[in-house]
Design a protein around this motif. Structure first.
Motif, PDB file in Angstrom:
ATOM      1  N   VAL A   1       0.834  -1.207   0.000  1.00  8.31           N
ATOM      2  CA  VAL A   1       0.000   0.000   0.000  1.00  8.31           C
ATOM      3  C   VAL A   1       0.866   1.254   0.000  1.00  8.31           C
ATOM      4  N   GLU A   2       1.966   1.211   0.732  1.00  7.00           N
ATOM      5  CA  GLU A   2       2.860   2.374   0.783  1.00  7.00           C
ATOM      6  C   GLU A   2       3.374   2.725  -0.614  1.00  7.00           C
ATOM      7  N   LYS A   3       3.696   1.697  -1.378  1.00  2.00           N
ATOM      8  CA  LYS A   3       4.177   1.911  -2.744  1.00  2.00           C
ATOM      9  C   LYS A   3       3.087   2.508  -3.615  1.00  2.00           C
ATOM     10  N   ILE A   4       1.872   2.025  -3.447  1.00  5.97           N
ATOM     11  CA  ILE A   4       0.737   2.562  -4.210  1.00  5.97           C
ATOM     12  C   ILE A   4       0.575   4.052  -3.936  1.00  5.97           C
ATOM     13  N   ILE A   5       0.565   4.414  -2.672  1.00  7.70           N
ATOM     14  CA  ILE A   5       0.378   5.825  -2.293  1.00  7.70           C
ATOM     15  C   ILE A   5       1.544   6.670  -2.798  1.00  7.70           C
ATOM     16  N   GLU A   6       2.753   6.120  -2.722  1.00  7.85           N
ATOM     17  CA  GLU A   6       3.959   6.820  -3.188  1.00  7.85           C
ATOM     18  C   GLU A   6       3.877   7.148  -4.681  1.00  7.85           C
ATOM     19  N   LEU A   7       3.228   6.279  -5.467  1.00  9.99           N
ATOM     20  CA  LEU A   7       3.115   6.477  -6.919  1.00  9.99           C
ATOM     21  C   LEU A   7       2.054   7.516  -7.299  1.00  9.99           C
ATOM     22  N   GLU A   8       1.287   7.967  -6.313  1.00  4.09           N
ATOM     23  CA  GLU A   8       0.294   9.034  -6.493  1.00  4.09           C
ATOM     24  C   GLU A   8      -0.662   8.778  -7.671  1.00  4.09           C
ATOM     25  N   PRO A   9      -1.344   7.639  -7.677  1.00 11.58           N
ATOM     26  CA  PRO A   9      -2.291   7.377  -8.778  1.00 11.58           C
ATOM     27  C   PRO A   9      -3.590   8.159  -8.613  1.00 11.58           C
ATOM     28  N   ASP A  10      -4.255   8.395  -9.749  1.00  7.07           N
ATOM     29  CA  ASP A  10      -5.605   8.966  -9.716  1.00  7.07           C
ATOM     30  C   ASP A  10      -6.625   7.854  -9.512  1.00  7.07           C
ATOM     31  N   LEU A  11      -6.236   6.637  -9.974  1.00  2.00           N
ATOM     32  CA  LEU A  11      -7.185   5.530  -9.999  1.00  2.00           C
ATOM     33  C   LEU A  11      -6.457   4.202  -9.769  1.00  2.00           C
ATOM     34  N   VAL A  12      -7.057   3.342  -8.946  1.00  2.00           N
ATOM     35  CA  VAL A  12      -6.582   1.973  -8.743  1.00  2.00           C
ATOM     36  C   VAL A  12      -7.727   1.041  -9.121  1.00  2.00           C
ATOM     37  N   ILE A  13      -7.418   0.030  -9.940  1.00  2.00           N
ATOM     38  CA  ILE A  13      -8.426  -0.950 -10.353  1.00  2.00           C
ATOM     39  C   ILE A  13      -7.982  -2.323  -9.871  1.00  2.00           C
ATOM     40  N   GLN A  14      -8.839  -2.990  -9.104  1.00  2.00           N
ATOM     41  CA  GLN A  14      -8.478  -4.304  -8.594  1.00  2.00           C
ATOM     42  C   GLN A  14      -9.468  -5.367  -9.057  1.00  2.00           C
ATOM     43  N   TYR A  15      -9.019  -6.635  -8.991  1.00  2.00           N
ATOM     44  CA  TYR A  15      -9.888  -7.763  -9.350  1.00  2.00           C
ATOM     45  C   TYR A  15     -10.466  -8.346  -8.069  1.00  2.00           C
ATOM     46  N   GLY A  16     -11.772  -8.472  -8.035  1.00  2.00           N
ATOM     47  CA  GLY A  16     -12.432  -8.959  -6.829  1.00  2.00           C
ATOM     48  C   GLY A  16     -12.650  -7.836  -5.838  1.00  2.00           C
ATOM     49  N   GLU A  17     -13.177  -8.221  -4.689  1.00  2.00           N
ATOM     50  CA  GLU A  17     -13.558  -7.226  -3.684  1.00  2.00           C
ATOM     51  C   GLU A  17     -12.375  -6.648  -2.940  1.00  2.00           C
ATOM     52  N   GLY A  18     -11.274  -7.405  -2.878  1.00  2.00           N
ATOM     53  CA  GLY A  18     -10.100  -6.923  -2.166  1.00  2.00           C
ATOM     54  C   GLY A  18     -10.230  -7.057  -0.660  1.00  2.00           C
ATOM     55  N   LYS A  19      -9.155  -6.681   0.035  1.00  2.00           N
ATOM     56  CA  LYS A  19      -9.157  -6.728   1.495  1.00  2.00           C
ATOM     57  C   LYS A  19      -9.612  -5.378   2.053  1.00  2.00           C
ATOM     58  N   GLU A  20     -10.549  -5.439   2.972  1.00  2.00           N
ATOM     59  CA  GLU A  20     -11.163  -4.214   3.493  1.00  2.00           C
ATOM     60  C   GLU A  20     -10.116  -3.255   4.069  1.00  2.00           C
ATOM     61  N   GLU A  21      -9.151  -3.789   4.812  1.00  2.00           N
ATOM     62  CA  GLU A  21      -8.128  -2.941   5.440  1.00  2.00           C
ATOM     63  C   GLU A  21      -7.320  -2.179   4.383  1.00  2.00           C
ATOM     64  N   ILE A  22      -6.928  -2.889   3.332  1.00  2.00           N
ATOM     65  CA  ILE A  22      -6.154  -2.263   2.256  1.00  2.00           C
ATOM     66  C   ILE A  22      -7.014  -1.277   1.479  1.00  2.00           C
ATOM     67  N   ASN A  23      -8.263  -1.673   1.210  1.00  2.00           N
ATOM     68  CA  ASN A  23      -9.188  -0.776   0.503  1.00  2.00           C
ATOM     69  C   ASN A  23      -9.332   0.543   1.251  1.00  2.00           C
ATOM     70  N   ASN A  24      -9.494   0.454   2.557  1.00  2.00           N
ATOM     71  CA  ASN A  24      -9.676   1.669   3.366  1.00  2.00           C
ATOM     72  C   ASN A  24      -8.445   2.560   3.322  1.00  2.00           C
ATOM     73  N   GLN A  25      -7.262   1.964   3.348  1.00  2.00           N
ATOM     74  CA  GLN A  25      -6.031   2.758   3.290  1.00  2.00           C
ATOM     75  C   GLN A  25      -5.918   3.505   1.957  1.00  2.00           C
ATOM     76  N   ILE A  26      -6.273   2.835   0.882  1.00  2.00           N
ATOM     77  CA  ILE A  26      -6.208   3.457  -0.441  1.00  2.00           C
ATOM     78  C   ILE A  26      -7.204   4.610  -0.525  1.00  2.00           C
ATOM     79  N   ARG A  27      -8.422   4.373  -0.030  1.00  2.00           N
ATOM     80  CA  ARG A  27      -9.458   5.411  -0.083  1.00  2.00           C
ATOM     81  C   ARG A  27      -9.112   6.587   0.815  1.00  2.00           C
ATOM     82  N   GLN A  28      -8.565   6.294   1.985  1.00  2.00           N
ATOM     83  CA  GLN A  28      -8.199   7.365   2.916  1.00  2.00           C
ATOM     84  C   GLN A  28      -7.090   8.249   2.361  1.00  2.00           C
ATOM     85  N   ALA A  29      -6.322   7.696   1.416  1.00  2.00           N
ATOM     86  CA  ALA A  29      -5.268   8.488   0.765  1.00  2.00           C
ATOM     87  C   ALA A  29      -5.838   9.356  -0.359  1.00  2.00           C
TER      88      ALA A  29
END
Length: 319
Positions: free
Chosen positions: A117-145
């Protein structure tokens, strides 16, 4: 007589000039219309932002602007993005995103089960697309960023086609999405038409060998077998990838035995398993190992997977 010939020649020239003028006008008119369509698409892409999108799990996500930095958390989504000409906007992918080859050069953010997740936030994306529902904890971190997160899980060729259109709309790549889906639909329909009158052999697809697991109802493989003109002997099993006993395999006696190419698995290994010698597919040398990334990856190449499946089940129709 000479005057008549001259008059006839002049008349033909006039007809030619008039016809050329009309054709030129039509061509110019069509070009203008195409320019208007292009302008219309560009304008549509601009005025659609911000847009609210509902993903496959009912999440309503607001896309504030045209996404210029995108991270894909699935090989299939990565293939879609590159197919739509958005490779230069992809800033991060998983370790398993291997097609097209350009995807291998992108920054890696782990895989579906171990996302950095740290790497994702570091890359400063406008959009993340995942397959499946994902993990709630990780989803929340991405959204909170403050990053838009969309979750998709297509389960059929048509759902893949619909997803490509959706991603095209979200990213402003409607035209590329339309061309891609037209091509996919045409290929799918051609194959279905090709096999529609053929006798349907009984087919088994091995997902795993110990314990033996099959491609059951609702799986991509089940749909491919059916559309390719076969009868999946596990079509009434419970679940997409159920365990399948040797006794049931022998009882249902598949005429075609399929599996995925993987390290340590060979056709000969399958054919020499204890009890398999009485199965028709073994006796008639109809055991095949197929490329899993094409057969089961829900991206633009899924219709190529259908073609491979059809040619494997019905080689006599594709000579």
């Amino acid at each position: 007589m000479k005057n008549k010939k001259i008059l006839k020649t002049i008349t033909l020239l006039m007809v030619f000039v008039l016809t050329f003028s009309i054709l030129s006008g039509c061509i110019r008119k069509k070009e203008n219309q195409n320019e208007k369509i292009s302008d219309s698409n560009d304008t549509e892409a601009e005025v659609n932002y911000p847009m609210t999108v509902k993903d496959d799990f009912g999440n309503e996500v607001k896309i504030e602007k045209l996404p210029m930095r995108i991270i894909s958390l699935a090989p299939s989504h990565t293939e879609i993005l590159f197919k739509l000409g958005l490779g230069d906007r992809v800033v991060g992918v998983t370790n398993y995103c291997d097609f097209p080859k350009e995807a291998k050069e992108k920054e890696k953010i782990g895989d579906l089960m171990n996302i950095n997740v740290e790497k994702i936030i570091e890359l400063e994306p406008d959009l993340v697309i995942q397959y499946g529902e994902g993990k709630e904890e990780i989803n929340n971190q991405i959204r909170q960023a403050g990053i838009a997160l969309l979750s998709y899980e297509p389960e059929s060729i048509q759902e893949v086609i619909d997803l490509i259109k959706e991603i095209g709309k979200i990213t402003g790549a409607q035209r590329a999405a339309e061309l891609t889906t037209i091509e996919m639909t045409s290929k799918r329909d051609y194959i279905i038409e090709k096999v529609k009158d053929a006798k349907k052999p009984k087919v088994f697809y091995e997902v795993w060998d110990d314990p033996l697991m099959a491609a059951g109802p609702g799986s991509f493989i089940d749909e491919l077998i059916t559309l390719a003109g076969g009868e999946n002997i596990a079509k009434d099993a419970k679940g997409k990838y159920p365990q399948f006993s040797l006794e049931k395999l022998i009882e249902r006696n598949p005429q075609v035995y399929l599996g995925a190419k993987e390290e340590g698995k060979t056709v000969e290994q399958i054919k020499t398993r204890e009890g398999y010698e009485i199965i028709d597919a073994i006796k008639n040398d109809r055991v095949y190992l197929l490329e899993p990334n094409i057969i089961s990856r829900p991206g633009p190449r899924i219709v190529d997977g259908l073609e491979i499946m059809a040619k494997t089940i019905h080689p006599e129709l594709f000579k």
